[in-house]
Design a protein around this motif. Structure first.
Motif, PDB file in Angstrom:
ATOM      1  N   THR A  59      69.026  -6.371  32.305  1.00  0.00           N
ATOM      2  CA  THR A  59      70.252  -7.154  32.536  1.00  0.00           C
ATOM      3  C   THR A  59      70.284  -8.377  31.620  1.00  0.00           C
ATOM      4  O   THR A  59      71.349  -8.766  31.137  1.00  0.00           O
ATOM      5  CB  THR A  59      70.365  -7.602  34.007  1.00  0.00           C
ATOM      6  OG1 THR A  59      69.332  -8.538  34.330  1.00  0.00           O
ATOM      7  CG2 THR A  59      70.294  -6.415  34.950  1.00  0.00           C
ATOM      8  N   VAL A  60      69.125  -8.981  31.382  1.00  0.00           N
ATOM      9  CA  VAL A  60      69.066 -10.126  30.474  1.00  0.00           C
ATOM     10  C   VAL A  60      69.427  -9.677  29.057  1.00  0.00           C
ATOM     11  O   VAL A  60      70.191 -10.342  28.348  1.00  0.00           O
ATOM     12  CB  VAL A  60      67.685 -10.785  30.509  1.00  0.00           C
ATOM     13  CG1 VAL A  60      67.594 -11.911  29.488  1.00  0.00           C
ATOM     14  CG2 VAL A  60      67.387 -11.323  31.903  1.00  0.00           C
ATOM     15  N   ARG A  61      68.891  -8.549  28.644  1.00  0.00           N
ATOM     16  CA  ARG A  61      69.204  -8.025  27.306  1.00  0.00           C
ATOM     17  C   ARG A  61      70.700  -7.753  27.176  1.00  0.00           C
ATOM     18  O   ARG A  61      71.335  -8.150  26.180  1.00  0.00           O
ATOM     19  CB  ARG A  61      68.414  -6.744  27.031  1.00  0.00           C
ATOM     20  CG  ARG A  61      68.778  -6.084  25.704  1.00  0.00           C
ATOM     21  CD  ARG A  61      68.117  -4.721  25.591  1.00  0.00           C
ATOM     22  NE  ARG A  61      66.708  -4.839  25.243  1.00  0.00           N
ATOM     23  CZ  ARG A  61      65.858  -3.807  25.263  1.00  0.00           C
ATOM     24  NH1 ARG A  61      66.270  -2.606  25.656  1.00  0.00           N
ATOM     25  NH2 ARG A  61      64.589  -3.984  24.918  1.00  0.00           N
ATOM     26  N   GLY A  74      62.594 -19.225  39.543  1.00  0.00           N
ATOM     27  CA  GLY A  74      61.957 -19.076  38.246  1.00  0.00           C
ATOM     28  C   GLY A  74      62.130 -17.708  37.639  1.00  0.00           C
ATOM     29  O   GLY A  74      61.342 -17.285  36.796  1.00  0.00           O
ATOM     30  N   LYS A  75      63.183 -16.981  38.021  1.00  0.00           N
ATOM     31  CA  LYS A  75      63.356 -15.608  37.554  1.00  0.00           C
ATOM     32  C   LYS A  75      64.527 -15.437  36.594  1.00  0.00           C
ATOM     33  O   LYS A  75      64.931 -14.334  36.303  1.00  0.00           O
ATOM     34  CB  LYS A  75      63.569 -14.681  38.752  1.00  0.00           C
ATOM     35  CG  LYS A  75      62.359 -14.573  39.666  1.00  0.00           C
ATOM     36  CD  LYS A  75      62.640 -13.631  40.834  1.00  0.00           C
ATOM     37  CE  LYS A  75      61.423 -13.486  41.727  1.00  0.00           C
ATOM     38  NZ  LYS A  75      61.694 -12.604  42.880  1.00  0.00           N
ATOM     39  N   SER A  82      78.074 -13.020  32.803  1.00  0.00           N
ATOM     40  CA  SER A  82      77.199 -12.827  33.959  1.00  0.00           C
ATOM     41  C   SER A  82      76.827 -11.352  34.052  1.00  0.00           C
ATOM     42  O   SER A  82      77.665 -10.503  34.367  1.00  0.00           O
ATOM     43  CB  SER A  82      77.918 -13.280  35.237  1.00  0.00           C
ATOM     44  OG  SER A  82      77.074 -13.118  36.356  1.00  0.00           O
ATOM     45  N   ARG A  83      75.578 -11.056  33.751  1.00  0.00           N
ATOM     46  CA  ARG A  83      75.079  -9.686  33.809  1.00  0.00           C
ATOM     47  C   ARG A  83      73.748  -9.695  34.548  1.00  0.00           C
ATOM     48  O   ARG A  83      72.706  -9.964  33.958  1.00  0.00           O
ATOM     49  CB  ARG A  83      74.890  -9.111  32.395  1.00  0.00           C
ATOM     50  CG  ARG A  83      76.160  -8.973  31.579  1.00  0.00           C
ATOM     51  CD  ARG A  83      77.070  -7.867  32.104  1.00  0.00           C
ATOM     52  NE  ARG A  83      76.449  -6.564  32.020  1.00  0.00           N
ATOM     53  CZ  ARG A  83      76.549  -5.749  30.957  1.00  0.00           C
ATOM     54  NH1 ARG A  83      77.230  -6.138  29.889  1.00  0.00           N
ATOM     55  NH2 ARG A  83      75.980  -4.572  30.959  1.00  0.00           N
ATOM     56  N   GLY A  84      73.788  -9.453  35.856  1.00  0.00           N
ATOM     57  CA  GLY A  84      72.548  -9.423  36.620  1.00  0.00           C
ATOM     58  C   GLY A  84      71.830 -10.759  36.579  1.00  0.00           C
ATOM     59  O   GLY A  84      72.332 -11.766  37.061  1.00  0.00           O
ATOM     60  N   PHE A  85      70.643 -10.781  35.976  1.00  0.00           N
ATOM     61  CA  PHE A  85      69.835 -11.984  35.925  1.00  0.00           C
ATOM     62  C   PHE A  85      70.149 -12.859  34.718  1.00  0.00           C
ATOM     63  O   PHE A  85      69.417 -13.811  34.443  1.00  0.00           O
ATOM     64  CB  PHE A  85      68.347 -11.615  35.940  1.00  0.00           C
ATOM     65  CG  PHE A  85      67.834 -11.348  37.327  1.00  0.00           C
ATOM     66  CD1 PHE A  85      67.068 -12.288  37.989  1.00  0.00           C
ATOM     67  CD2 PHE A  85      68.142 -10.165  37.979  1.00  0.00           C
ATOM     68  CE1 PHE A  85      66.604 -12.058  39.278  1.00  0.00           C
ATOM     69  CE2 PHE A  85      67.688  -9.922  39.264  1.00  0.00           C
ATOM     70  CZ  PHE A  85      66.916 -10.878  39.919  1.00  0.00           C
ATOM     71  N   TYR A  86      71.208 -12.551  34.007  1.00  0.00           N
ATOM     72  CA  TYR A  86      71.632 -13.392  32.884  1.00  0.00           C
ATOM     73  C   TYR A  86      72.965 -14.033  33.222  1.00  0.00           C
ATOM     74  O   TYR A  86      73.966 -13.354  33.469  1.00  0.00           O
ATOM     75  CB  TYR A  86      71.779 -12.566  31.606  1.00  0.00           C
ATOM     76  CG  TYR A  86      72.213 -13.393  30.413  1.00  0.00           C
ATOM     77  CD1 TYR A  86      71.276 -14.024  29.607  1.00  0.00           C
ATOM     78  CD2 TYR A  86      73.561 -13.552  30.086  1.00  0.00           C
ATOM     79  CE1 TYR A  86      71.657 -14.788  28.515  1.00  0.00           C
ATOM     80  CE2 TYR A  86      73.956 -14.313  29.000  1.00  0.00           C
ATOM     81  CZ  TYR A  86      72.997 -14.923  28.220  1.00  0.00           C
ATOM     82  OH  TYR A  86      73.377 -15.685  27.143  1.00  0.00           O
TER      83      TYR A  86
END
Length: 233
Positions: A40-42, A177-178, A219-223
């Motif tokens: 998701t970060v990528r 912290g994720k 906004s994509r998951g953890f990003y």
């Protein structure tokens, strides 16, 4: 910038990206398989990069671009392919070495000068556009706005930055912290509301004659990150 807060955070980031997380970011910025969270970060970073590139002219022939905090150089490569002369700078020698190794053999009319160093280092070079993707998000608002002002001092047409928007979800990930993937906790991210950031930019004497313009949140998951364009009036 000479402030103690800036110098301390700069040192923390240099250590983190050059040592602690270099291998993680190498994989994240490639097409290597990654886990669900990092995927998701990528995807979010890919979308943000496309957004910032979409705010730049399609034809950058004859123009100079500063990629401030370039990491492994993905944005720099795309800008160069449009014909730009790109200076791409990052604190991490490891990431710059990787960027040089990944650079395509041919960039058409464009070029890239990868450098190790501080994006705010004194210099006489001027650029048409400055891009700072996810490289200011670890600094407190006063330092962030001072950095935008310093980058604007070297730009003619636009400064494109990203910031961590103040949202409940981001606050939760910030505490846990994720937000960014790492085997060890990364330096803290400093969320800021869009309205507050715009007010600080408008009140900064060094940004007189500049204004905050369009914005886009990704906004994509953890990003979660938000782009902001700062331009001369």
């Amino acid at each position: 910038m000479d402030s103690a807060a800036y110098q301390q955070r700069r040192g923390e980031l240099e250590t983190y990206f050059d040592r602690t997380a270099a291998s993680t970011w190498s994989k994240l910025t490639s097409d290597a398989p990654v886990g669900r969270i990092r995927a998701t970060v990528r995807a979010g970073r890919d979308q943000m990069r496309a957004t910032l590139l979409g705010w730049l002219p399609a034809d950058l022939t004859g123009q100079r671009v500063l990629d401030a905090g370039c990491g492994t150089g993905l944005l720099a490569v795309e800008a160069a392919r449009r014909g730009a002369t790109v200076v791409a700078i990052d604190l991490s020698p490891t990431l710059i070495d990787l960027a040089r190794a990944r650079q395509p053999q041919s960039l058409g009319a464009g070029s890239i000068d990868f450098r190790v160093g501080d994006m705010l280092a004194p210099g006489e070079e001027r650029f048409d556009h400055v891009v700072a993707m996810d490289s200011l998000i670890h600094y407190r608002p006063p330092e962030m706005v001072a950095m935008i002002a310093a980058l604007a001092g070297r730009a003619k047409r636009s400064v494109l930055v990203t910031f961590a928007p103040k949202t409940p979800l981001l606050a939760t990930m910030y505490v846990s912290g994720k937000l960014f993937p790492s085997g060890k906790k990364s330096p803290a991210i400093e969320p800021i509301g869009e309205r507050k950031l715009r007010r600080l930019i408008a009140a900064e004497p060094e940004l007189a004659g500049w204004s905050a313009e369009r914005t886009q949140r990704i906004s994509r998951g953890f990003y979660i990150s938000q782009a902001l364009e700062v331009r001369p009036r």
